[in-house]
Design an enzyme around this catalytic site. Structure first.
Site, mmCIF file in Angstrom:
data_model
loop_
_atom_site.group_PDB
_atom_site.id
_atom_site.type_symbol
_atom_site.label_atom_id
_atom_site.label_comp_id
_atom_site.label_asym_id
_atom_site.label_seq_id
_atom_site.Cartn_x
_atom_site.Cartn_y
_atom_site.Cartn_z
ATOM 1 N N ARG A 73 -2.072 0.175 3.697
ATOM 2 C CA ARG A 73 -1.136 -0.324 2.676
ATOM 3 C C ARG A 73 -1.118 0.594 1.450
ATOM 4 O O ARG A 73 -0.063 0.803 0.836
ATOM 5 C CB ARG A 73 -1.551 -1.745 2.275
ATOM 6 N N HIS A 77 2.152 2.134 -0.521
ATOM 7 C CA HIS A 77 2.410 1.913 -1.946
ATOM 8 C C HIS A 77 2.384 3.219 -2.736
ATOM 9 O O HIS A 77 3.018 3.324 -3.775
ATOM 10 C CB HIS A 77 1.411 0.911 -2.524
ATOM 11 N N ASP A 78 1.659 4.215 -2.236
ATOM 12 C CA ASP A 78 1.695 5.527 -2.885
ATOM 13 C C ASP A 78 3.070 6.164 -2.654
ATOM 14 O O ASP A 78 3.750 6.567 -3.593
ATOM 15 C CB ASP A 78 0.576 6.427 -2.318
ATOM 16 N N ASN A 105 0.824 -4.374 -6.706
ATOM 17 C CA ASN A 105 -0.393 -3.575 -6.491
ATOM 18 C C ASN A 105 -1.676 -4.324 -6.841
ATOM 19 O O ASN A 105 -2.778 -3.830 -6.550
ATOM 20 C CB ASN A 105 -0.326 -2.283 -7.309
ATOM 21 N N HIS A 206 2.105 -4.659 9.466
ATOM 22 C CA HIS A 206 1.556 -6.009 9.250
ATOM 23 C C HIS A 206 0.879 -6.576 10.496
ATOM 24 O O HIS A 206 0.543 -7.751 10.525
ATOM 25 C CB HIS A 206 2.668 -6.948 8.755
ATOM 26 N N THR A 207 0.670 -5.756 11.494
ATOM 27 C CA THR A 207 -0.115 -6.185 12.658
ATOM 28 C C THR A 207 -1.612 -6.233 12.331
ATOM 29 O O THR A 207 -2.407 -6.735 13.109
ATOM 30 C CB THR A 207 0.143 -5.257 13.874
HETATM 31 C C1 HEM Z 1 8.821 -2.896 3.485
HETATM 32 C C2 HEM Z 1 8.488 -4.133 3.351
HETATM 33 C C3 HEM Z 1 7.111 -4.635 3.076
HETATM 34 C C4 HEM Z 1 6.817 -5.748 2.379
HETATM 35 C C5 HEM Z 1 7.803 -6.732 1.757
HETATM 36 C C6 HEM Z 1 5.389 -5.868 2.350
HETATM 37 C C7 HEM Z 1 4.700 -6.866 1.693
HETATM 38 C C8 HEM Z 1 3.347 -7.075 1.810
HETATM 39 C C9 HEM Z 1 2.635 -8.140 1.186
HETATM 40 C C10 HEM Z 1 3.242 -9.181 0.242
HETATM 41 C C11 HEM Z 1 1.347 -8.083 1.588
HETATM 42 C C12 HEM Z 1 0.221 -9.046 1.253
HETATM 43 C C13 HEM Z 1 -0.350 -8.799 -0.105
HETATM 44 C C14 HEM Z 1 -1.328 -9.898 -0.448
HETATM 45 O O1 HEM Z 1 -0.865 -10.989 -0.786
HETATM 46 O O2 HEM Z 1 -2.547 -9.676 -0.352
HETATM 47 C C15 HEM Z 1 1.234 -6.951 2.471
HETATM 48 C C16 HEM Z 1 0.080 -6.567 3.103
HETATM 49 C C17 HEM Z 1 -0.008 -5.463 3.910
HETATM 50 N N1 HEM Z 1 0.975 -4.548 4.128
HETATM 51 FE FE1 HEM Z 1 2.911 -4.710 3.638
HETATM 52 N N2 HEM Z 1 4.844 -4.827 3.041
HETATM 53 C C18 HEM Z 1 5.855 -4.048 3.501
HETATM 54 C C19 HEM Z 1 5.723 -2.869 4.199
HETATM 55 C C20 HEM Z 1 4.541 -2.359 4.644
HETATM 56 C C21 HEM Z 1 4.380 -1.068 5.261
HETATM 57 C C22 HEM Z 1 5.500 -0.044 5.438
HETATM 58 C C23 HEM Z 1 3.086 -0.958 5.613
HETATM 59 C C24 HEM Z 1 2.398 0.188 6.285
HETATM 60 C C25 HEM Z 1 2.985 0.954 7.165
HETATM 61 C C26 HEM Z 1 2.434 -2.172 5.200
HETATM 62 C C27 HEM Z 1 1.123 -2.458 5.421
HETATM 63 C C28 HEM Z 1 0.478 -3.597 4.976
HETATM 64 C C29 HEM Z 1 -0.893 -3.922 5.319
HETATM 65 C C30 HEM Z 1 -1.782 -3.151 6.271
HETATM 66 C C31 HEM Z 1 -1.197 -5.083 4.628
HETATM 67 C C32 HEM Z 1 -2.551 -5.808 4.615
HETATM 68 C C33 HEM Z 1 -3.391 -5.255 3.480
HETATM 69 C C34 HEM Z 1 -4.803 -5.791 3.415
HETATM 70 O O3 HEM Z 1 -5.276 -6.478 4.309
HETATM 71 O O4 HEM Z 1 -5.458 -5.476 2.416
HETATM 72 N N3 HEM Z 1 3.342 -2.980 4.587
HETATM 73 N N4 HEM Z 1 2.467 -6.349 2.573
#
Ligand code: HEM
Length: 358
Positions: A73, A77-78, A105, A206-207
């Site tokens: 993630r 975000h970077d 962030n 998100h897998t």
């Molecule tokens: C583009 C639309 C996207 C949205 C709206 C989105 C939104 C979010 C949100 C809200 C979370 C949870 C944050 C929290 O409440 O702790 C999250 C977690 C995460 N996102 Fe996304 N994300 C997006 C794209 C991506 C992309 C492109 C990746 C990587 C290729 C990604 C990888 C992850 C990962 C791995 C987590 C889990 C992080 C953790 O366990 O610390 N996301 N995302």
């Protein structure tokens, strides 16, 4: 009745195979490499950089596989804010708070930043200050995917670290909120030259990983989102009894710590966590791509790798732009220890370090 059901399933199979075709066509055009980056950038200056990072991350993930999600993630975000140039790593300064203080962030894992700077220290110890923090973030994201069971792929290298960071508003304006629908998501990604196949593939990140309740409870309270499976919603309510519960849940209920294609199976079962996830299956423009990834993991892996390589090259700094930070969270000019490190590196670069110590 039976024959119309059979006809319907043949039609949906045809749709599915045509979307498979579309996605496989897309894969053939491998993401081009931007000027200034290279597949072999550190071949002379730091040939061990990738093995140092991978070996260290193996140890980190053995203790806590959740850190892989945090690092993946972090790279996203970077890249989405000012490009993949490490601005998210910078502490705030007199000019204002850093990107880390912006709402999306706040849920980046603190450990992710620590792991990156620890990797930076290990790499710089071996090679001197030649490898940028933004390259380390990109390699660490790839290794997070691979070591969680996902595809392995080459990362173009040679990014330089930026000298500035975005404002809070600039950060918000570039990331995507979880309540975004597909139109919002596709528009924002299109502004970064990412298409709908990239959007579906990258959302597959998100897998793995977790989410805080507040990121999706708008779908539970006060009224339940009708596109969400009822049992799934009831279970989420148990984990998040109030809209602002501080708890976390897994993002992929089928295999939360494995990088696989189950995220898309979740979506087809209306078990996507965010609106931005679930709407990819509701929206006609992206539905068939979701299905194609749900039935064919190899297809998803190939496309994910391509889309990551593409995302990882967004607005990069190269050549003489930016700098190679001696500490990932501060610009070199703000770094009290920087002078010492410059002297060290010059000694090393000129190759008379052994002479000098005599
Ligand atoms: C583009 C639309 C996207 C949205 C709206 C989105 C939104 C979010 C949100 C809200 C979370 C949870 C944050 C929290 O409440 O702790 C999250 C977690 C995460 N996102 Fe996304 N994300 C997006 C794209 C991506 C992309 C492109 C990746 C990587 C290729 C990604 C990888 C992850 C990962 C791995 C987590 C889990 C992080 C953790 O366990 O610390 N996301 N995302």
């Amino acid at each position: 009745m039976a024959s119309s059901a059979a006809a319907a399933s043949i039609v949906s199979l045809l749709f599915l195979s045509s979307s498979l075709l579309l996605v496989s066509e897309a894969q053939k055009t491998s993401a081009p490499i931007v000027n200034g980056l290279s597949w072999t950038f550190y071949k002379q200056s730091c040939p061990k950089v990738e093995s140092i990072i991978r070996n260290q991350l193996k140890k980190v993930f053995k203790k806590d596989i959740g850190q892989a999600a945090g690092l993946l993630r972090l790279h996203f975000h970077d890249c989405f804010v000012l490009g993949c140039e490490g601005s998210v790593l910078l502490d705030g300064s007199a000019s204002g708070p850093g990107e880390q203080e912006a709402i999306p962030n706040l849920t980046l894992r603190k450990e992710a930043f620590e792991i990156i700077d620890d990797l930076r220290a290990r790499v710089h110890k071996e090679c001197g200050r030649v490898v940028s923090c933004s390259d380390i973030v990109a390699i660490a994201a790839r290794d997070s995917v691979t070591l969680s069971g996902g595809p392995d792929y080459e990362v173009p290298l040679g990014r330089r670290d930026g000298l500035t960071f975005a404002t809070q508003q600039g950060t918000l304006d570039n990331l995507v909120p979880p309540f975004a629908d597909t139109t919002f998501l596709l528009d924002r990604l299109a502004s970064k030259n990412l298409d709908k196949t990239d959007a579906v593939a990258l959302s597959g990140g998100h897998t793995i990983g977790i989410s805080h309740c507040s990121s999706f409870t708008d779908r539970l309270y006060p009224t339940q989102d009708p596109t969400m499976d009822k049992t799934f919603a009831n279970n989420l309510k148990k984990s998040c009894p109030a809209a602002d519960s501080p708890n976390t849940v897994f993002q992929d209920i089928r295999s939360p710590n494995v990088f696989d294609n189950k995220y898309y199976v979740d979506l087809m079962n209306r078990q996507g966590l965010f609106t931005s996830d679930q709407d990819l299956y509701t929206d006609k423009r992206t539905r068939d791509i979701v299905k194609s990834f749900a039935v064919d993991e190899k297809l998803f892996f190939e496309q994910f790798a391509l889309s990551m390589i593409k995302m990882g090259q967004m607005s990069v700094l190269t050549g003489k732009q930016g700098e190679v930070r001696a500490n990932c969270s501060v610009r070199n000019t703000d770094n009290k220890n920087y002078l010492a490190s410059v002297v060290d590196d010059e000694v090393r670069e000129e190759g008379w370090s052994a002479e000098f110590r005599k």
